[in-house]
Structures are given as C-alpha cells and as structure tokens.
Motif scaffolding. Sequence first.
Motif, short mmCIF file in Angstrom:
data_model
loop_
_atom_site.label_atom_id
_atom_site.label_comp_id
_atom_site.label_asym_id
_atom_site.label_seq_id
_atom_site.Cartn_x
_atom_site.Cartn_y
_atom_site.Cartn_z
N THR A 1 0.85 -1.19 0.00
CA THR A 1 0.00 0.00 0.00
C THR A 1 0.88 1.24 0.00
OG1 THR A 1 -1.77 -1.15 1.17
CG2 THR A 1 -1.78 1.26 1.28
N ARG A 2 0.51 2.22 -0.83
CA ARG A 2 1.30 3.44 -0.90
C ARG A 2 0.61 4.61 -0.22
NH1 ARG A 2 4.11 3.21 -6.97
NH2 ARG A 2 5.88 1.98 -6.22
N ALA A 3 -0.70 4.60 -0.19
CA ALA A 3 -1.42 5.72 0.42
C ALA A 3 -2.81 5.25 0.85
CB ALA A 3 -1.55 6.88 -0.55
N THR A 4 -3.23 5.70 2.02
CA THR A 4 -4.58 5.45 2.50
C THR A 4 -5.10 6.71 3.18
OG1 THR A 4 -4.21 3.09 2.82
CG2 THR A 4 -6.07 4.06 3.98
N VAL A 5 -6.30 7.11 2.83
CA VAL A 5 -6.96 8.26 3.45
C VAL A 5 -8.37 7.85 3.83
CG1 VAL A 5 -7.68 10.66 3.19
CG2 VAL A 5 -5.62 9.87 2.03
N VAL A 6 -8.75 8.13 5.06
CA VAL A 6 -10.10 7.84 5.54
C VAL A 6 -10.76 9.17 5.90
CG1 VAL A 6 -11.53 6.61 7.22
CG2 VAL A 6 -9.35 5.61 6.46
N ILE A 7 -11.90 9.44 5.25
CA ILE A 7 -12.60 10.71 5.46
C ILE A 7 -13.99 10.43 6.02
CG2 ILE A 7 -13.48 12.80 4.35
CD1 ILE A 7 -11.28 12.44 2.27
N TYR A 8 -14.29 11.06 7.14
CA TYR A 8 -15.59 10.93 7.81
C TYR A 8 -16.19 12.32 7.97
CZ TYR A 8 -18.93 9.97 11.61
OH TYR A 8 -20.06 9.87 12.40
N LYS A 9 -17.38 12.48 7.44
CA LYS A 9 -18.06 13.78 7.52
C LYS A 9 -17.16 14.93 7.05
CE LYS A 9 -21.28 12.50 11.21
NZ LYS A 9 -22.48 12.49 10.34
N ASN A 10 -16.51 14.72 5.91
CA ASN A 10 -15.65 15.73 5.26
C ASN A 10 -14.31 15.94 5.95
OD1 ASN A 10 -17.32 16.26 3.10
ND2 ASN A 10 -17.47 18.45 3.48
N SER A 11 -14.03 15.21 7.03
CA SER A 11 -12.78 15.40 7.77
C SER A 11 -11.90 14.16 7.67
CB SER A 11 -13.08 15.68 9.25
OG SER A 11 -13.79 16.90 9.40
N ILE A 12 -10.61 14.37 7.51
CA ILE A 12 -9.67 13.26 7.47
C ILE A 12 -9.47 12.73 8.89
CG2 ILE A 12 -7.29 12.57 6.98
CD1 ILE A 12 -7.22 14.70 4.79
N GLY B 1 8.68 7.10 1.09
CA GLY B 1 8.92 7.69 -0.23
C GLY B 1 7.71 8.37 -0.82
N PHE B 2 6.57 8.31 -0.13
CA PHE B 2 5.34 8.92 -0.61
C PHE B 2 4.76 9.84 0.46
CE2 PHE B 2 5.89 5.00 -2.90
CZ PHE B 2 5.56 5.34 -4.20
N ASP B 3 4.01 10.85 0.02
CA ASP B 3 3.35 11.74 0.96
C ASP B 3 2.09 12.31 0.32
OD1 ASP B 3 4.14 13.85 -0.75
OD2 ASP B 3 5.95 14.24 0.42
N ALA C 1 -5.30 8.22 -15.32
CA ALA C 1 -5.41 9.43 -14.51
C ALA C 1 -4.50 9.30 -13.30
CB ALA C 1 -6.85 9.67 -14.07
N TRP C 2 -3.71 10.34 -13.05
CA TRP C 2 -2.80 10.40 -11.91
C TRP C 2 -3.26 11.52 -10.98
CZ3 TRP C 2 2.11 7.71 -11.65
CH2 TRP C 2 2.40 6.92 -12.76
N ALA C 3 -3.18 11.29 -9.68
CA ALA C 3 -3.54 12.34 -8.72
C ALA C 3 -3.05 11.94 -7.33
CB ALA C 3 -5.05 12.57 -8.69
N THR C 4 -3.06 12.88 -6.42
CA THR C 4 -2.75 12.57 -5.02
C THR C 4 -3.90 11.80 -4.40
OG1 THR C 4 -3.75 14.61 -4.18
CG2 THR C 4 -1.43 14.72 -4.81
#
Length: 440
Positions: free
Chosen positions: A156-167, A175-177, A332-335
């Motif tokens: 896994t290189r990136a994981t983001v969890v968003i709840y009610k618009n908040s991380i 090596g990733f951010d 498609a590439w993106a953060t």
Amino acid sequence: MKTIKRVLLLIAILLTLTIFYNYPKLNIIAGYSAKNTASSVFLANRSLEFTDKNDNEFPPINLASDKINPEEKSATSSAVGLLTRKAIYREGLGSVLVTDNYEPNSNPLTPKRSTPDNNTPFPYGNAEPIDTVFTNVNYDKVKETVNSIFGDEYKTRATVVIYKNSIIAEQYDEGFDKNSLLLGWSMTKSITGTLFGILQCQGKIDVQAKAPIKEWQNDERKNITLHNLLQMNSGLEWNEDYNSISDVTKMLFLEENMPQLQLKKPLIGKPNASWNYSSGTSNLLSGILRQQFKTHQEYLDFWYTDLIDKIGMNSMVVETDLSGNYVGSSYAWATARDWAKLGLLYLHNGNWKGEHLFDKDWVEYATTPTPTSNGWYGAQIWLNAGNRFPDVPTSMYSFNGYQGQYVFILPEQDLVVVRLGLTKNLDVNQFLKEIISAIE
C-alpha cells in the motif's frame, strides 16, 4: 563437422521461431515498461532507479531494461535486447508511447488549467484540513486498521479515511506523501462516466439515446445506447486479460487511437443482457465525449473546467493517446487526497460548495446494478449491491483500478476511504468492516 552445422542450424531455426512467436509479447512488455517509466519519472517525479525497483519489478515486465533522456523527457525500454519501445512526456498531456508516425515538433494542444486554491482547507481547497474530533470515532482502531494494510505483503502506498468531510486517518508508505501523484488505473473510468453525468445535468446529452457512432448505423450495433456503453452491457466483443496478448493490452500498448479498437468490434451478445468488463468501452466513451465539442481544445478543457479543477483535484493529470483522446479507461494520476475528492463529490450527490455538477438522480443511475453483472457493476462504478463483501453495507460503491486502487464511498456511514498501491490482495471486506466498526 556436418553434425555440428546441423545442430547450429537447428538452434538458429528454433531461436528464430521463438523470437517470431514471442515478438508481440515483447512489444507489449517493452511498451508497458517505457510508458510506465516515462510517467513515473517525468509526471510523478520518481527516479528511474525507484521505478525499476518497484513499479516495473514484476514478471514479465522485469524482462525489459529502461533508460531515460532527461532533456527529451523520454523513456526507452528494451525487451531482452530484441525489441525497443519509446515513450515521451508532454506537459499537460502526460506520457505516451510513440510510433513511426510521431512528429517530435508537433506542439499538440494542451488543456487549460485553473489556479489551485491553496488557502481554503481540504476538502474544498488544498490547504491543510481543519482539525475535527468526533467523539464516536475510535481513532486508535482506525489508525491500527489503516496501518495493518501497509508493508511488503500489501504494498500500500497511500490510504486516506474521510468521515463527515474530515480526514480521520492518513498514512503513506516510505517515499510517498500527500503530494505524491499515484496512478488510478481503471478508477479513471469513473471520471469518464462522471463527465456524462455532468453533460446530462447540463442538458447537453441523453444517456438513453443511441450511441452517436456512424460506423454502426447500417448494422445491428445501431441499437446500442450510451446507457449500454456506460454499463458495459453493449454486447460488443472484447477480451480484458492483462496476462496475455488481448484486446486491452493491444489497445493500451499498441494503438495510436484507442477508441477505435472497441468501435470496430462486432456484436456477439445482446445489448442490456451481456455485461462484459471492457476498458475499450471506456475509451470509446472518451471518443464520444470528444464528438460533443466543436474543437479539440474544448474537449481537452472540459474534463478540467467542469470536473477535475472544478472540485479542486488540481494535482490530477489525465494522459492522452497519440491521437489526442484522453485514455478514459486507465491513465489518470492524482494525489490520494484528490482521489478522495471525487468520492466526496458522489457522497454529496454531485453538490460541490453549493453548486450541482450533477444531481442525486445521476448517483442513483450510476449505482443501479447492470443486468447480468450479479450486482457488481453500475455505470463505470463498482457496486456491493450483490453483497460481494458480506460485512459491508450493500449501499457501498467504489471506483476500482488495477493493482488494487480503490475509492470506497459508504453513504450510510458518511465515509470515503482511499487505498492506492501495487497489489490487489487487500481483504476489502475485513478492512472496511474494521473501519466501520471503529466509527459505529
């Protein structure tokens, strides 16, 4: 002496036959490696060494050796020294495999981009999000669950969890951010589909209309609708196999004009009764989008002005083929944060800062199961309507891509979860189950 000559002749014949038989495979291997290297180095700003060690280090792609030309912004890949392919990077358009028809000084049109909003906090801008603490969230459990899918097993290189618009959780591999561009592969299909929703909301297209393809008007394909194409339920022939010389690998690594391959395929099933996952269909849809505009510049701009930059996915770049079509199936590439914004747009039923890019009816349409898909697929969007993941609500839907790219949307939980990486061995059911339980 005659025996030795015969043996050498036989070896030469066998070697020639082996090369002849494997030549198409070598073409695709070198093509994949060159394209991926050019995008990784010149678009995502990674080193050649990192790319070879990580992104291209799997069979049979690791049979290719790669070189870059920083001045030309090109990558050249040789498959076991027998066949060489070249890809070049063009600012605003990404990287593309070139052929003998390529003109180095052609100066292709590029999309016009808006200025990023770096002052407004995420998700409506690119500034750091406002800290929000929810008393019903077990932050330790969320963090533990996210951390569990990192490491050599999952890549896994990136994981983001968003709840009610908040991380509420965010983690990156070494090596990733938050600024790292990551390839969404087939999550790009959901962008392509969304653009049809936007045009329909603007009253400029009707997805129930017949597909506007003149080559189909005198045969049985004339009855295929945009709806059938969006649901990948057209009945057109297509082979989606990434482990062989198939329609999809020939399209991505041999074709100059990608929409044409699916366009030329015959009908082998019945529209609305023959679900078949097809990257060719998504690129055909990109070609149909191109027809909706008077100029090529308008087509290039539309993807950004009406969706990508509109919702602040300013890091995103959608690459084109050599003929100028956006590769709406794959490139498609993106953060990770920007991929999450697309999920939030759907979570909010098309509403972004009070403006409706599309309406709730489109979300309901796009997440309605395609006939014969076992409840797995809607309109360029994957579903859980068939209870594929038994411990996850059936209302969950997602944007999915090769090697385990995911944006999960869970409307009942007000959640968007992003996972980007290099393997598809994530236990989606267990992962989402743990995230949900940490909130409920």
